[in-house]
Design an enzyme around this catalytic site. Structure first.
Site, short mmCIF file in Angstrom:
data_model
loop_
_atom_site.label_atom_id
_atom_site.label_comp_id
_atom_site.label_asym_id
_atom_site.label_seq_id
_atom_site.Cartn_x
_atom_site.Cartn_y
_atom_site.Cartn_z
N ARG A 271 0.86 -1.18 0.00
CA ARG A 271 0.00 0.00 0.00
C ARG A 271 0.90 1.23 0.00
O ARG A 271 1.90 1.27 0.73
CB ARG A 271 -0.89 0.02 1.24
CG ARG A 271 -2.07 -0.96 1.16
CD ARG A 271 -3.09 -0.55 0.10
NE ARG A 271 -4.25 -1.41 0.06
CZ ARG A 271 -4.44 -2.42 -0.78
NH1 ARG A 271 -3.54 -2.72 -1.70
NH2 ARG A 271 -5.57 -3.11 -0.75
N GLU B 93 -3.80 7.67 -5.12
CA GLU B 93 -3.92 7.06 -6.45
C GLU B 93 -5.16 7.59 -7.15
O GLU B 93 -6.20 7.70 -6.49
CB GLU B 93 -3.99 5.53 -6.31
CG GLU B 93 -2.71 4.96 -5.70
CD GLU B 93 -2.77 3.45 -5.44
OE1 GLU B 93 -3.77 2.82 -5.84
OE2 GLU B 93 -1.82 2.92 -4.87
N HIS C 51 -1.02 0.37 -9.93
CA HIS C 51 -1.69 -0.59 -9.04
C HIS C 51 -2.15 -1.84 -9.81
O HIS C 51 -3.35 -2.08 -9.97
CB HIS C 51 -2.87 0.07 -8.31
CG HIS C 51 -3.21 -0.62 -7.02
ND1 HIS C 51 -3.55 0.04 -5.87
CD2 HIS C 51 -3.25 -1.94 -6.69
CE1 HIS C 51 -3.80 -0.83 -4.91
NE2 HIS C 51 -3.61 -2.04 -5.38
C1 DGY Z 1 -6.21 -5.76 -3.20
O1 DGY Z 1 -7.02 -6.62 -3.55
O2 DGY Z 1 -6.23 -5.30 -2.05
C2 DGY Z 1 -5.20 -5.30 -4.20
O3 DGY Z 1 -4.51 -4.18 -3.79
C3 DGY Z 1 -5.80 -5.08 -5.58
O4 DGY Z 1 -6.20 -6.24 -6.11
#
Ligand code: DGY
Length: 336
Positions: free
Chosen positions: A239, A268, A287
């Protein structure tokens, strides 16, 4: 009466069609996420919500959803949902753990290789018509991955999958984790525990795999970046806010570290003036950790199954808040 479901974005099949078989679906049809206010308005008469990690599901939305029985997120991360409030209100929460482990580990390793061997920089060089000499002994030299030391911060499912890949590159793998593995597990996986600060000092590559919470926000700050080797590379597929991005930009510009591979950012999408965009020593991705057709389609299927299970009065296969059953038993969520 068929349950009413709000889905905040078009997700891959078979997600939506599974839900449409038995529910009335309202789908936000655009690529852009719905505004917070729109979710508040849409949720008023809905029994279930299927959301994405970019939707902030806070108390206001939960309050508005007076009929809401289940929130199913198309993600393994759940920091966008006020889990405590939803649980207090008897709302079941489903998520998608496990499914995107290998895809995300593949991507973390692609970033590691990509930054080490300057892949995207070299691609830009070639496309920019700057390749003049057939072979140049010192053109775009990178750094060796084979036999180097990888430090993994957060050795959960994805961290372990990255460690397994590192073994194929003969890397020494250090890890840090709140509760270290047993000696037997360490030996099986070929990993060695180090406290965070020591791991940062000793690693050639550092890969982040922690969830985002109060303890991990800005875990990688200026002081910790300064501990890293000047030729080290930081990889973040976890993250964005786990890293203090302002400090990272300073670290890259000041050459405290050699490079970074980032799939996630503090905010983002990043804006066109973001300072990281001007640095050649970084590889930046929008991402994409779970972005394989296989992983996304399985995530959609699990997200749909979680949602439908609750509406059938059954435990969701991937259930984040089992304690909710004390507030509202499954017998009272059943509509199908
Ligand atoms: C999640 O699922 O938390 C990822 O960051 C994106 O698929």
């Amino acid at each position: 009466m068929r349950p009413k479901v709000y889905i905040t974005r078009r997700i891959p099949e078979p997600g939506i069609s599974l839900i449409e078989e038995s529910c009335d679906v309202t789908l936000h049809p655009y690529d852009e996420p719905p505004a917070h206010e729109e979710i508040v308005n849409r949720i008023r008469d809905k029994d279930a919500l299927l959301c994405l990690l970019s939707d902030r599901i806070d108390k206001e939305i939960i309050d508005a959803g007076t009929n809401l029985k289940v929130i199913s997120t198309f993600s393994v991360g759940f920091e966008h949902i006020d889990v405590a409030e939803a649980t207090r209100r008897g709302i079941y929460i489903g998520y998608t753990p496990g499914i995107l482990t290998e895809a995300t580990a593949d991507l973390a390793f692609s970033l590691l290789l990509g930054v080490a061997r300057r892949i995207t920089e070299a691609d830009r060089f070639l496309r920019g018509n700057r390749w003049r000499t057939a072979f140049s002994p010192s053109l775009l030299l990178g750094t060796s991955v084979w036999g180097s030391t990888l430090g993994i911060i957060g050795l959960g499912r994805i961290g372990k999958a990255v460690a397994r890949r590192a073994k194929g590159f003969s890397m020494k793998v250090l890890y840090t984790k709140r509760t270290p593995l047993s000696r037997e597990e360490e030996l099986n996986l070929g990993v060695v525990y180090r406290p965070l600060e020591v791991l940062l000092e000793q690693s050639d590559f550092v890969s982040l795999h922690t969830p985002l919470n109060d303890e991990t926000r800005h875990l990688i700050n200026e002081a910790r970046l300064r501990l890293m080797k000047p030729d080290a590379i930081l990889i973040n597929t976890a993250r964005g806010p786990v890293v203090d991005e302002t400090a990272l930009v300073r670290a890259l510009k000041g050459k405290w570290i050699a490079g970074a591979g980032l799939d996630v950012f503090e905010k983002e999408p990043i804006g066109p003036a973001h300072p990281l965009l001007h640095l050649d020593s970084v590889v930046l991705l929008p991402h994409l950790g779970s972005a394989t057709m296989q992983a996304r389609s399985k995530m959609a299927e699990v997200a749909a199954s979680n949602l439908l299970a609750v509406l059938r009065g059954k435990a969701p296969p991937c259930w984040l808040n089992p304690e909710v059953e004390n507030v509202r038993p499954l017998s009272r969520t059943r509509m199908l």
